[in-house]
Each structure stands twice: as C-alpha cells, then as structure tokens.
Scaffold this motif. Structure first.
Motif, PDB file in Angstrom:
ATOM      1  N   GLY A 107      14.389  -2.560  71.153  1.00 33.60           N
ATOM      2  CA  GLY A 107      15.781  -2.114  71.221  1.00 33.60           C
ATOM      3  C   GLY A 107      15.886  -0.608  71.380  1.00 33.60           C
ATOM      4  O   GLY A 107      16.695  -0.095  72.166  1.00 33.60           O
ATOM      5  N   HIS A 108      15.061   0.140  70.648  1.00 33.81           N
ATOM      6  CA  HIS A 108      15.054   1.597  70.773  1.00 33.81           C
ATOM      7  C   HIS A 108      14.526   2.027  72.149  1.00 33.81           C
ATOM      8  O   HIS A 108      15.055   2.967  72.755  1.00 33.81           O
ATOM      9  CB  HIS A 108      14.199   2.210  69.665  1.00 33.81           C
ATOM     10  N   LEU A 110      14.687   0.325  74.968  1.00 38.78           N
ATOM     11  CA  LEU A 110      15.678  -0.005  75.981  1.00 38.78           C
ATOM     12  C   LEU A 110      16.818   1.010  75.969  1.00 38.78           C
ATOM     13  O   LEU A 110      17.292   1.449  77.034  1.00 38.78           O
ATOM     14  CB  LEU A 110      16.211  -1.418  75.738  1.00 38.78           C
ATOM     15  N   ALA A 111      17.239   1.413  74.781  1.00 41.92           N
ATOM     16  CA  ALA A 111      18.298   2.418  74.686  1.00 41.92           C
ATOM     17  C   ALA A 111      17.858   3.732  75.317  1.00 41.92           C
ATOM     18  O   ALA A 111      18.621   4.372  76.064  1.00 41.92           O
ATOM     19  CB  ALA A 111      18.682   2.626  73.224  1.00 41.92           C
ATOM     20  N   HIS A 114      17.915   3.421  79.132  1.00 45.45           N
ATOM     21  CA  HIS A 114      19.281   3.474  79.649  1.00 45.45           C
ATOM     22  C   HIS A 114      19.849   4.888  79.593  1.00 45.45           C
ATOM     23  O   HIS A 114      20.499   5.352  80.542  1.00 45.45           O
ATOM     24  CB  HIS A 114      20.181   2.533  78.840  1.00 45.45           C
ATOM     25  N   ARG A 220      24.899  -0.445  81.370  1.00 47.34           N
ATOM     26  CA  ARG A 220      23.854  -0.791  80.408  1.00 47.34           C
ATOM     27  C   ARG A 220      24.083  -2.141  79.742  1.00 47.34           C
ATOM     28  O   ARG A 220      23.124  -2.809  79.324  1.00 47.34           O
ATOM     29  CB  ARG A 220      23.710   0.322  79.364  1.00 47.34           C
ATOM     30  N   LEU A 224      21.537  -6.087  78.549  1.00 41.39           N
ATOM     31  CA  LEU A 224      21.667  -6.807  77.278  1.00 41.39           C
ATOM     32  C   LEU A 224      22.246  -8.204  77.491  1.00 41.39           C
ATOM     33  O   LEU A 224      21.829  -9.167  76.840  1.00 41.39           O
ATOM     34  CB  LEU A 224      22.536  -5.999  76.317  1.00 41.39           C
ATOM     35  N   ARG A 239      19.350  -6.017  69.648  1.00 38.86           N
ATOM     36  CA  ARG A 239      20.686  -5.437  69.833  1.00 38.86           C
ATOM     37  C   ARG A 239      21.068  -4.518  68.684  1.00 38.86           C
ATOM     38  O   ARG A 239      21.702  -3.477  68.897  1.00 38.86           O
ATOM     39  CB  ARG A 239      21.715  -6.554  70.014  1.00 38.86           C
ATOM     40  N   TYR A 242      19.238  -1.338  69.261  1.00 34.71           N
ATOM     41  CA  TYR A 242      19.857  -0.671  70.410  1.00 34.71           C
ATOM     42  C   TYR A 242      21.128   0.051  69.974  1.00 34.71           C
ATOM     43  O   TYR A 242      21.353   1.220  70.315  1.00 34.71           O
ATOM     44  CB  TYR A 242      20.170  -1.686  71.499  1.00 34.71           C
TER      45      TYR A 242
END
Length: 291
Positions: A107-108, A110-111, A114, A220, A224, A239, A242
C-alpha cells in the motif's frame, strides 16, 4: 529461425545456459531464461513468423511503461533488461506468500508510485492493455479522457463483436455522458499501473512487485478499483496503508464501479459476453454512486 535463447543473448550480451517454457499469454509465449552468470530472467516473446502486425508496439509500450514507473521512489516493478518489437526481457521475480505485513508495505509502495505523478493524463507512447491498443493521447482533464479514451473505444469494439446489445450500449453510454458528474473531486495525473489486477501483483517479503503494466498518467483510484475487481489477499490492509500515505478523496468507495468499467469493457472485448452481466452491473452502480 531464431530461438528464444538467441534473442535473449542478443538483447543481454550474455550467453544463455537454459530456457524453460512457462506457457502462453495472448499471442506471446512466456519463458524463464538463465544466463551464463546464473542470473534468471523472465522473457515474453512472439514466436517467429507469428503474431499480428499491431503487436509490434506491445513490448515497446510495456518496456517504456516499466521504465517510467521505475523512476518513482521505491517503485515495485521489475527491471527491464532488454527488448525489441518481438521480445521483452525483465528481471526474474521470485514470489512469496502474501502476508498482512507485505500488504501494508505494498500500500505504501503504490501510494509512492502514484504520487510521483505525470505531466498529463495519457502518455508520450502508444499504449496497450493486453493485446488491445490503448489511446494515450495526452489530455489535461480526466473525465473526458476517461470517457473518450478509456470507455468509448472499448464500448464500440464490444458492440461490434456482438458481445453487447444495443440496449447494453445505451446503458454504458449514459455513464460516458455523465462522467463529469460522477468523477468526484479533480485529481492531478497519477503515475498508475493501468492494469493492476491481482494476477499482476507478485508478493514479496516486503511489499510486492507489479508486472504487465498499461502504464500512463491516470486517476489513482483506477489502480485501487482494479485490485478489488478480481480480489486481492489483504486488500483492506493495502488500502488502509495507502490511505495513510496518500488519503483518498471523499466518496472513493462509490466511484469504484466507475473505475472498474474500463477493465470490464476490455474483458468483454477480449473474452466476449461472459463479462456482459458484470459490466452492466458496474455501469448501473456507477450511475447510482456505487449503490
């Protein structure tokens, strides 16, 4: 006729000790190759004398997309080792079992990917999603980009192949026409994977590696929503992590069906009416704010 081992040797500048077939996906074959220095690689190759003419751009798009995603901090993508119009060679990724810890790390990751951002919606290269062309013409506003370059082309293709009825088309057209009202707060272009279903997530002890992108500047929430479409282990942990790093805009849950409509239309184009009902359900849910 040039073998896969010969192609890999040419692209890497190393001798190849062995290649192992891993089956096929769409019109290309998959292989594991081991170089003379022991390094393992993943290979996609269109067999010699086979493949459609338009596929000459598929590996270029994937290589450029992986390189672009890879420029984000802590990017979870494999290294591109070499490519040409018929072959793509990347680093081999050994998969691990998913864990809650890995999900939070992903999650981190992917953030961060983005948040690396993009100059525009779209990209500077011609895109593909699977074997289908993906219009990456740069755009400044997401709603019309999504309506005209992500929904409408695949709606037409699905209708042309007879997988959707005229009534089905009219329903999805209502979403296309209402995208500005359904889109939620404006978002800056994010550096997205673009085809992030669970099969493209390879778990690691710390986070994950994502493969087979249709990378572009996009919304973004799309990545998800795609993770939720076919299910992902520990999705809630992904999530939640994120959201800690890059909080999502209010109402994001209600917009999940809107973002899922594009990949579902792609699936109708590729696999036919088996995805018709799910696509129409997503269209209705999008029009009713996810309900």
């Amino acid at each position: 006729m040039e073998s896969v081992a010969e192609r890999v040797a040419e692209l890497t500048g190393r001798e190849v000790d062995s290649t192992t077939s891993l089956g096929a996906s769409h019109e290309w074959h998959l292989h594991r190759a081991v170089l003379d220095d022991g390094r393992a690689l993943f290979v996609k190759a269109v067999p010699s004398g086979r493949g459609s003419a338009h596929l000459t751009g598929v590996f270029r798009a994937e290589a450029l997309g992986l390189d672009w995603l890879g420029r984000s901090f802590g990017s979870p993508v494999p290294e591109v080792v070499g490519w040409d119009t018929r072959t793509l060679v990347t680093s081999w990724v050994e998969q691990r079992e998913p864990t809650p810890h890995a999900a939070a790390s992903f999650g981190h990751q992917l953030a961060a990917m983005h948040l690396a951002g993009a100059e525009t919606f779209g990209a500077s290269w011609d895109g593909f999603i699977g074997p289908l062309p993906l219009d990456n013409t740069p755009a400044q506003e997401w709603p019309r980009f999504y309506a005209e370059q992500r929904l409408a082309p695949y709606l037409r293709k699905a209708a042309d192949r007879g997988a959707l009825t005229p009534g089905d088309v009219r329903l999805v057209e209502k979403v296309v026409d209402a995208v500005e009202e359904l889109a939620g707060p404006p978002e800056a272009p994010a550096r997205i994977h673009g085809d992030l279903w669970s099969g493209n997530v390879l778990w690691q002890d710390e986070g994950a590696v994502v493969i087979d992108p249709a990378a572009h500047g996009g919304h973004r929430e799309a990545d998800l929503a795609m993770l939720a479409l076919f299910g992902l282990p520990y999705l809630d942990r992904v999530r939640d992590a994120y959201n800690e790093a890059a909080p999502l805009a209010s109402g994001w849950r209600a917009r999940i069906p809107l973002h899922q409509l594009h990949p579902l239309l792609v699936h109708v184009c590729l696999f036919g009416a088996a995805y018709r009902t799910t696509t129409l359900d997503a269209a209705r849910a999008a029009l009713h704010g996810g309900g």
